[in-house]
Design an enzyme around this catalytic site. Structure first.
Site, PDB file in Angstrom:
ATOM      1  N   GLU A   1      10.377   1.484  10.102  1.00  0.00           N
ATOM      2  CA  GLU A   1      11.430   2.586  10.109  1.00  0.00           C
ATOM      3  C   GLU A   1      10.439   3.633  10.254  1.00  0.00           C
ATOM      4  OE1 GLU A   1      14.309   1.769   9.433  1.00  0.00           O
ATOM      5  OE2 GLU A   1      14.377   0.112   8.753  1.00  0.00           O
TER       6      GLU A   1
ATOM      7  N   GLY B   1       7.434   4.870   8.499  1.00  0.00           N
ATOM      8  CA  GLY B   1       6.191   6.471   8.343  1.00  0.00           C
ATOM      9  C   GLY B   1       6.592   6.621   9.970  1.00  0.00           C
ATOM     10  N   SER B   2       5.327   7.343  10.182  1.00  0.00           N
ATOM     11  CA  SER B   2       5.982   8.039  11.439  1.00  0.00           C
ATOM     12  C   SER B   2       5.500   7.018  12.415  1.00  0.00           C
ATOM     13  CB  SER B   2       4.032   9.111  11.326  1.00  0.00           C
ATOM     14  OG  SER B   2       3.224   8.690  11.789  1.00  0.00           O
ATOM     15  N   THR B   3       6.272   7.336  13.432  1.00  0.00           N
ATOM     16  CA  THR B   3       5.938   6.601  14.375  1.00  0.00           C
ATOM     17  C   THR B   3       4.813   6.338  15.483  1.00  0.00           C
ATOM     18  OG1 THR B   3       8.684   7.407  15.343  1.00  0.00           O
ATOM     19  CG2 THR B   3       7.302   6.627  17.282  1.00  0.00           C
TER      20      THR B   3
ATOM     21  N   LYS C   1       0.679  -1.296  -0.023  1.00  0.00           N
ATOM     22  CA  LYS C   1       0.066   0.007  -0.041  1.00  0.00           C
ATOM     23  C   LYS C   1       0.992   1.381   0.180  1.00  0.00           C
ATOM     24  CE  LYS C   1      -1.737   2.743   3.452  1.00  0.00           C
ATOM     25  NZ  LYS C   1      -1.670   4.257   2.663  1.00  0.00           N
TER      26      LYS C   1
ATOM     27  N   GLU D   1       9.599  15.786  15.772  1.00  0.00           N
ATOM     28  CA  GLU D   1       9.790  16.195  13.851  1.00  0.00           C
ATOM     29  C   GLU D   1       8.823  17.471  13.664  1.00  0.00           C
ATOM     30  OE1 GLU D   1       8.322  12.575  12.110  1.00  0.00           O
ATOM     31  OE2 GLU D   1      10.424  12.126  11.195  1.00  0.00           O
TER      32      GLU D   1
ATOM     33  N   CYS E   1      12.764  11.605   6.138  1.00  0.00           N
ATOM     34  CA  CYS E   1      13.459  11.145   8.143  1.00  0.00           C
ATOM     35  C   CYS E   1      14.055  11.531   8.474  1.00  0.00           C
ATOM     36  CB  CYS E   1      13.041   9.219   8.072  1.00  0.00           C
ATOM     37  SG  CYS E   1      14.391   8.269   6.582  1.00  0.00           S
TER      38      CYS E   1
ATOM     39  N   GLY F   1       3.527   3.853  13.487  1.00  0.00           N
ATOM     40  CA  GLY F   1       4.571   2.551  13.264  1.00  0.00           C
ATOM     41  C   GLY F   1       3.471   1.685  14.783  1.00  0.00           C
TER      42      GLY F   1
END
Ligand code: NAD
Length: 492
Positions: A260, A237-239, A184, A394, A295, A242
């Site tokens: 990641e 993607g973002s934490t 995706k 971030e 990132c 994740g």
């Protein structure tokens, strides 16, 4: 570079899912907007659980029946090498597709994204027949072995910032290891990977092995994470997302995950550097590349007092030289922000940090442009304490937060982040300092006297702590797509 410019309306978009080797158009659920001009490019269908199930079952069947996993691994490598050749042969088309829908200027997609993609495929092709198991030390009437086998089907979920490259880091090692896969892409950048999947089939990959499903995280991404036939997940993607991916993987498996995630990477500059200009170039690229939407953006500068004034002045001068051009202009080097809401979020973070006491050395603000896209100029903020939002969060935009230090220990303490540990940069002419920094910094990657990855794909990439689990690239990324089986044989 010349003759790279193009008109976005001349690019044919593959709008739909890619299932069983074919483009499958569907509903028109999601408006996809070009960050380059703010115009709607197309309406994307969204895959629900049923379509994700079809994609996963198709990948599982084709993986089982096509011989992809059971053939001599070099046969898989041949297909992957042909795929890389086709990527190069269709480089201009892929580059335009990437540029029209993402934040990547055409000179960069032609000069970096597409060549990097092709070489990445070749890199993993080389692993197909290079990773085997071991023979164990057992009594001689037994034969003990470990053998690697693919999971069957892997799930891949990719972000929008480098749509082709990020997706390829997930799907290519999975396919090279003998798996089928369901990808995706981000709903904001959905087109280029469909063309990549078409080229895989053209290269000889069995149709249905590599499927692309379109949709949002909650509808489509979550269904991938929870699908019982998907044995392993790879997410970038973002934490925050994740954590949701890992939770879904635990509840529906458990199944292994590679994550990641985000970062807030520090760059340490010591006053022994030999060229302020060279270091300023590096630092500037590290926080303005892709307009900070990377990132590993080096978003925190930790600079020693003796060189601080000169370095900051050199960075301020560079901030004033940035030009906003549409990504399909051949002279474009600076990226637009992916969306209006993201630009608003960046500016709110800057404003909140100013209220919290950060001093704006250069304001990050909307740039005047007639492109229709949203461009934010690079900003720099001097920070007095580590609790300031611009030091903590971030940004995913072109803003550099700065603190000055006197003693080395202070620099290492400032570099620590309570959540993230993705990358760090160290700029020094002192070997002992560099070696101490390498050992001290809590980051998945430490760059010394450079900032950013090279095309040495053998060096894995991934974060510590809230920046992730596992690695992309390197032998490690290939092995993560295999599971280890133990075998113990007696003569009879
Ligand atoms: P995001 O987390 O919003 O989305 C990433 C992907 O996850 C998208 O495809 C999205 O649709 C999907 N998703 C969203 N919610 C989901 C859910 N509940 N279940 C499953 N999938 C879901 O991130 P983004 O905005 O696309 O990308 C920016 C972030 O990615 C930044 O934090 C950046 O640091 C990070 N990133 C990390 C790396 C790395 O290598 N560490 C590389 C690139 C980007």
């Amino acid at each position: 570079m010349s003759n790279l410019g193009f008109r976005p309306e001349d690019v044919a978009l593959p709008v739909g899912h890619f299932l069983a080797g074919k483009l499958v158009p569907g509903g028109a659920d999601i408006a996809v907007t070009s960050p380059g001009n703010g115009r709607v490019l197309a309406y994307l269908p969204e895959a629900g659980a049923d379509l994700v199930d079809e994609a996963a079952q198709t990948a599982a069947r084709v993986q089982r029946e096509s011989g992809w996993a059971s053939c001599a691994p070099r046969e898989r490598a041949k297909v992957l090498r042909r795929w890389a050749d086709l990527v190069e042969r269709n480089a201009m088309e892929l580059a335009r597709l990437e540029t029209v829908c993402s934040t990547r200027p055409i000179a960069q997609t032609v000069g970096w994204d597409i060549p990097f993609l092709a070489e990445g495929i070749r890199f993993f092709a080389e692993y197909c027949d290079k990773v085997g198991g071991d023979v164990a030390a057992t009594a001689t009437n037994l034969l003990g072995m470990t053998v690697y086998e693919p999971y069957g089907v892997t799930g891949a979920i990719a972000p929008w910032n480098f749509p082709l490259v990020m997706a390829s880091w997930k799907v290519v090692p999975a396919l090279a290891a003998g798996n089928g896969t369901v990808l995706k892409p981000s709903e904001m950048t959905p087109f280029s990977v469909v063309r990549l999947a078409e080229l895989a089939v053209e290269a000889g990959m069995p149709a249905g092995l590599f499927n692309v499903v379109q949709g949002t995280g909650l509808a489509t991404g979550e269904a991938i994470c929870r699908h019982p036939a998907i044995g392993k997940l790879s997410f970038t993607g973002s934490t925050r997302t994740g954590i949701a991916v890992m939770k879904a993987a635990a509840e529906s498996g458990p199944k292994p995950v590679t994550l990641e995630l985000g970062g807030k990477s520090p760059q340490l500059v010591f006053d022994d550097i030999t060229s302020v200009d060279d270091v300023a170039d590096r630092i500037f690229r590290a926080f303005t590349g892709n307009a900070g939407q990377v990132c590993v953006t080096g978003s925190r500068l930790i600079v020693q007092r003796g060189v601080a004034e000169a370095l900051i002045a050199a960075l301020v001068a560079r901030c004033g030289q940035v030009k906003a051009l549409a990504p399909w202009d051949e002279n474009a080097t600076y990226s637009p922000i992916i969306s209006e809401p993201q630009a608003d979020r960046i500016l709110a973070l800057v404003q909140g940090s100013a209220h919290a006491g950060a001093q704006e050395l250069v304001a990050c603000k909307r740039m005047d442009t007639n492109t229709g896209g949203v461009f934010l100029s690079p900003g720099m903020m001097m920070v007095q304490n580590a609790e300031c939002p611009i030091w903590q969060e971030e940004v995913f935009g072109p803003v550099l937060a700065i603190q000055v230090f006197d003693e080395d220990d202070q620099a290492f303490a400032l570099a620590e982040h309570p959540v993230y540990g993705l990358a760090a940069g160290v700029h020094t002419a002192s070997l002992p300092r560099a070696m101490r920094a390498i050992r001290t910094l809590k980051a998945g990657t430490v760059w010394v006297n450079r900032y950013g990855r090279s095309s040495d794909f053998v060096i894995p990439t991934g974060g510590f702590g809230g920046s992730g689990i596992g690695k992309d690239l390197g032998r490690q990324a290939f092995e993560a797509n295999l599971r280890l089986k133990s075998v113990l044989m007696a003569a009879e």
